[in-house]
Each structure stands twice: as C-alpha cells, then as structure tokens.
Design an enzyme around this catalytic site. Structure first.
Site, PDB file in Angstrom:
ATOM      1  N   GLU A  87      14.526   0.403  11.666  1.00 34.64           N
ATOM      2  CA  GLU A  87      15.398  -0.340  12.574  1.00 34.64           C
ATOM      3  C   GLU A  87      16.861  -0.253  12.163  1.00 34.64           C
ATOM      4  O   GLU A  87      17.681  -1.055  12.601  1.00 34.64           O
ATOM      5  CB  GLU A  87      14.962  -1.804  12.662  1.00 34.64           C
ATOM      6  CG  GLU A  87      13.575  -1.940  13.277  1.00 34.64           C
ATOM      7  CD  GLU A  87      13.258  -3.374  13.672  1.00 34.64           C
ATOM      8  OE1 GLU A  87      13.946  -3.924  14.534  1.00 34.64           O
ATOM      9  OE2 GLU A  87      12.324  -3.929  13.104  1.00 34.64           O
TER      10      GLU A  87
ATOM     11  N   ASP B  37       5.690 -14.556  15.910  1.00 29.74           N
ATOM     12  CA  ASP B  37       5.769 -13.259  16.609  1.00 29.74           C
ATOM     13  C   ASP B  37       4.334 -12.752  16.773  1.00 29.74           C
ATOM     14  O   ASP B  37       3.716 -12.947  17.817  1.00 29.74           O
ATOM     15  CB  ASP B  37       6.644 -12.291  15.806  1.00 29.74           C
ATOM     16  CG  ASP B  37       6.563 -10.856  16.306  1.00 29.74           C
ATOM     17  OD1 ASP B  37       6.107 -10.637  17.435  1.00 29.74           O
ATOM     18  OD2 ASP B  37       6.961  -9.924  15.559  1.00 29.74           O
TER      19      ASP B  37
ATOM     20  N   LYS C 159       8.806 -10.732  23.297  1.00 35.10           N
ATOM     21  CA  LYS C 159       8.848  -9.271  23.423  1.00 35.10           C
ATOM     22  C   LYS C 159       8.103  -8.872  24.699  1.00 35.10           C
ATOM     23  O   LYS C 159       6.881  -9.029  24.779  1.00 35.10           O
ATOM     24  CB  LYS C 159       8.132  -8.624  22.240  1.00 35.10           C
ATOM     25  CG  LYS C 159       8.827  -8.776  20.892  1.00 35.10           C
ATOM     26  CD  LYS C 159       7.859  -8.377  19.776  1.00 35.10           C
ATOM     27  CE  LYS C 159       8.550  -8.098  18.454  1.00 35.10           C
ATOM     28  NZ  LYS C 159       7.566  -7.918  17.368  1.00 35.10           N
TER      29      LYS C 159
ATOM     30  N   ARG D   9      11.658  -3.793  19.597  1.00 32.47           N
ATOM     31  CA  ARG D   9      10.574  -3.332  18.732  1.00 32.47           C
ATOM     32  C   ARG D   9      11.140  -2.378  17.698  1.00 32.47           C
ATOM     33  O   ARG D   9      12.271  -1.921  17.802  1.00 32.47           O
ATOM     34  CB  ARG D   9       9.486  -2.612  19.559  1.00 32.47           C
ATOM     35  CG  ARG D   9       8.864  -3.424  20.669  1.00 32.47           C
ATOM     36  CD  ARG D   9       8.257  -4.743  20.229  1.00 32.47           C
ATOM     37  NE  ARG D   9       7.313  -4.694  19.135  1.00 32.47           N
ATOM     38  CZ  ARG D   9       6.013  -4.999  19.210  1.00 32.47           C
ATOM     39  NH1 ARG D   9       5.490  -5.334  20.370  1.00 32.47           N
ATOM     40  NH2 ARG D   9       5.233  -4.983  18.142  1.00 32.47           N
TER      41      ARG D   9
HETATM   42  C1  2PG Z   1       8.853  -7.430  14.563  1.00 30.11           C
HETATM   43  C2  2PG Z   1       9.255  -6.091  15.148  1.00 30.11           C
HETATM   44  C3  2PG Z   1      10.728  -5.881  15.085  1.00 30.11           C
HETATM   45  P1  2PG Z   1       7.522  -4.157  15.328  1.00 30.11           P
HETATM   46  O1  2PG Z   1       7.868  -7.537  13.819  1.00 30.11           O
HETATM   47  O2  2PG Z   1       9.483  -8.439  14.872  1.00 30.11           O
HETATM   48  O3  2PG Z   1      11.246  -6.098  13.803  1.00 30.11           O
HETATM   49  O4  2PG Z   1       8.575  -5.035  14.502  1.00 30.11           O
HETATM   50  O5  2PG Z   1       8.190  -3.729  16.580  1.00 30.11           O
HETATM   51  O6  2PG Z   1       7.143  -3.020  14.424  1.00 30.11           O
HETATM   52  O7  2PG Z   1       6.364  -5.073  15.610  1.00 30.11           O
HETATM   53 MG    MG Z   2       8.069  -9.797  13.704  1.00 27.76          MG
END
Ligand code: 2PG
Ligand code: MG
Length: 431
Positions: free
Chosen positions: A206, A313, A338, A367
């Site tokens: 990221e 999350d 998300k 993401r």
């Molecule tokens: C998270 C995301 C972004 P990923 O865990 O919040 O940092 O990671 O998109 O790999 O789930």
């Molecule tokens: Mg997360």
C-alpha cells in the site's frame, strides 16, 4: 425510453496495483452518459466477505477474472439492459437476485461491485453532478480525516511484521489539505530515518515503507520518532492508528507474534495492546482480535472504547448482520466500510447506515490491491463518513485518492472537513 435507461453494460479485464487481473465495468445510458469503475482486491481478506471470483488454474497464479468478466458481459448485461440506471436500489436488487447466493459466489462480487459503481457513476454523470454531490442529495458533505499508512506489514509485506498497518491520523489539521501535508511530512521523515538507520527494505503493497525491524513494538517507536522528526507533537497533532488484521496471526486459539517469538491468548494480547495504548499515542485499533474472537473484541472495547477507536474490518466485512451482532455485543465502536466486501453500492450504504445507527464511527477504505479508480473518495465525502483509509502517501493508486479529495475540497470549501471529531469515541459523544 428515458435518458437514464441502461443501454449497454461492458466488462473488461484490467490490472491492479499488484499487477494482478481485475474487473472493469462500463455502463452506458440511453442519453449518452457513461460511468466506469474498477473492482479492488484484498490480500488479508475477511472470511465472511463477498466472494472475489477468480478463475483458478495455472495462469496468473489462479487470479484470472475471465469468468467474472464474462458474467458482466453475459447475464449481468442482459439483465440490466433497459433498467433505469438512476435507480440504484432497483439495479442492485436485480444484481443480488441474479446472483442468488448469500456471498455473491455465482457472479463474483468483483463483477457486481464494478457494475454497481459504474452505474452510480453513469447516473451522476447523467444528472450533471459530481459523484459526491449526487450521493449527498442535499445533505451535508465533508472531507474525511485521512488515515495514512507509514509502515506496511503482515500480508502486505511478506509478514516481515505481524501487524499489518501502521498509520498516522493528523488530528491537529483543520483542513483536508493540511492533513495531507502533515501526513506527507511524517511519511518522508519516516523513510529518511529508516534509510539512515539501515532499516529500510523497500515499499509495501500500500505504499508504506517496508521496514526491517526486530519487533512489532519497534515500529511504534519509529512512528514516534518520525512524527517528532517531522516537527509534530505526537498524539496532539499526529496520532497513530494500527490495523493489526489479527485473523492473519491467529491459529489454534492463539495469537502468534512471530517477530517476538510469542504465542498469546486473547486476554494476554489485550494486556499487551492496553500497555501499548498507555505508552504510545494510539488513537485507533483495527481488528485487534480475530474475526471470530467476539469475546476478545468486546472485552477490549469495554476496557479502551471510552478513549480510543476500535474498528471492525474483517470482523464486520461491511455486512449489516455482522454489524448488528457487533452492536449488540459492543464489540467495537467504529466500522470500516469497503464496497467490495459487500458487492453492491446499496448493500454498502445499508451497512454504513447500520453502523451509524449503532453509534459507530465510519471509515471508508480501499483495499491493498487498488487502481486509479477513486470512486470511494466520493462515497466518503458524499456520505460524510468522517474518515478515509487508502494506504500510504506514495504510489499513484493511493495518491489518486488523496488528489481526488483535494479536487472535492476545492468545490466544497476547506472548512467542510470532518476533523478529529470524526474518530470514535469523540464522534459517539458528539451532540
Ligand atoms: C485492510 C486492507 C487495507 P486488504 O485490512 O484494511 O489495508 O487490507 O485490502 O488486504 O484486506
Ligand atoms: Mg483491515
């Protein structure tokens, strides 16, 4: 036929920031308006997220999207043609019914979210409005407080650190523009300090620095040094946010911190984090416990939720049922939002509303696999979500989002900034 009726839906394979295939959708309306959107992809995915449909097999490590793209060009295009592109609820309901599964495993959430967002873009364009304004529908829109990654770890940096994201929240900023300046100062100070100390191994997924640290807590010490070296007062002007993504190091009822060579039970992890919260200016903990450790989350929220933000999350996966469960279990006080975890704009909005109804703070998030698509910035502003998390202050798939925020700030005015009050628990105690 009205000007907003859907004339054409098109899917194509494009590539994301990790050089992996992903789905782009384009929606064309009868009056000539068009919208386009690209599905992002997670690496540390929650077990209960909507399914990101991949081809499997030997090509592209199994990550091909030919079936998802075919679903857009085939059944989805056929079903949506002639529908009103401005009726988001109806077209998302049609996508959900066409898929027919609980987790979008038939069409793929990567197919449905690309189409749903592309239709939204087309509708805003047909209305002659910027997307954020179209979404606000006359209600107050504001720029969110940015949460900016400084160090990457976990699944985004070869598990060099067990914890996934070390971020800053420039709480002393009085505008979005100023908040980005402060984040930029800390990001560059961190890179310089790490380079000088021989701890820099590159850049993580990221855009945050990929550090070479002996222990997880060392990252917190370096965060403090970087904030101070950039000329800011830690905590007062720039605070720390962590995304532990703890499901990633949870196995067999224990949390395995490989860096420390430690195996911790839920209560022990809670002790360690409570100690960190006393020692460092940590304002926000995301997924401090695994996605099914409801007791660990609830205990931690009871202990620290009155003074820090505790974000779900993987725990919530932008899903109204899991948000309702978290609300009754008091398992967090903030929700990460998300769109691709849900699969349509309407379900994302429903999850957002459920989080707000529960009194949770909200953070719209990208993401780890992203693209130039900046739709989520409009969601964050148009819905007045309060906070935005899209990675570091480098790499264009990240910076595209920060830059889009600056354009929106120009239209909205710098004063329309959510500020530090957007974070839980301040938000919850706001009148
Ligand atoms: C998270 C995301 C972004 P990923 O865990 O919040 O940092 O990671 O998109 O790999 O789930
Ligand atoms: Mg997360």
């Amino acid at each position: 036929m009205s000007a907003t009726s859907i004339q054409r839906v098109l899917g194509r394979r494009v590539w994301d920031s990790r050089g992996r295939p992903t789905v782009e959708a384009e929606v064309q309306l009868a009056g000539g308006a068009r919208g386009r959107a690209i599905a992002p992809a997670g690496a540390s995915r929650g077990r209960f997220e909507a399914v990101d449909l991949r081809d499997g097999g030997p090509r592209f490590g199994g990550l091909g999207v030919s079936h998802a793209v075919a679903n857009v060009n085939g059944p989805i295009a056929e079903r949506l043609r002639g529908m009103d592109g401005a009726d988001q609820a109806a077209l998302d309901a049609a996508l959900i019914a066409l898929d027919g599964t609980r987790d979008k495993s038939k069409l793929g959430a990567n197919a449905t979210i690309a189409v749903s967002l592309a239709a939204l873009q087309a509708a805003a364009s047909a209305a002659g409005e910027a997307l954020w304004r179209h979404l606000a529908q006359g209600a107050r829109a504001r720029l969110p407080m940015p949460m900016v990654q400084i160090f990457g770890g976990g699944a985004h940096a070869g598990h060099r650190l067990d914890l996934q994201d070390f971020l800053v929240v420039p709480v002393g900023a009085d505008s979005f523009d100023r908040a980005l300046e402060m984040a930029a100062d800390v990001y560059h100070a961190a890179g310089r300090l790490l380079h000088e100390a021989g701890h820099l191994s590159g850049v993580a997924d990221e855009g945050g620095w990929w550090p070479d640290f002996p222990a997880n807590a060392a990252a917190l010490d370096w965060m403090l040094r970087a904030i101070s070296a950039a000329g800011y007062r830690p905590g007062e002007e720039v605070g720390i946010a962590l995304d532990l993504a703890a499901s990633q190091f949870y196995r067999g009822d224990a949390y395995h911190l490989a860096r420390e060579g430690k195996k911790l039970g839920s209560a022990e992890l809670g002790e360690m984090l409570t100690e960190w919260a006393a020692r460092y200016p940590i304002l926000s903990f995301e997924d401090p416990f695994a996605e099914e450790d409801w007791a660990g989350m609830a205990e931690f929220t009871k202990r620290l939720g009155g003074r820090v933000q505790i974000v779900g999350d993987d725990l919530l996966v932008t899903n109204i049922e899991r948000i309702a469960k978290a609300a009754s279990a008091r398992a967090c006080n903030a929700a990460l939002i998300k769109p691709n975890q849900a699969g349509t704009v309407s379900e994302t909005r429903a999850a957002f509303d459920a989080a707000r109804a529960a009194g949770f703070a909200t953070i719209v998030s990208g993401r780890s696999g992203e693209t130039e698509d900046a739709s989520i910035v409009h969601l964050a502003c148009g819905w007045d979500a309060g906070q935005l998390k899209v990675g570091a202050f480098a790499r264009s798939e990240r910076v595209a989002k920060w830059n889009e925020g600056l354009r929106i700030a120009e239209a909205l005015g710098q004063a329309e900034f959510a500020g530090r009050a957007a974070l839980a628990p301040l938000r919850a105690s706001a009148p």
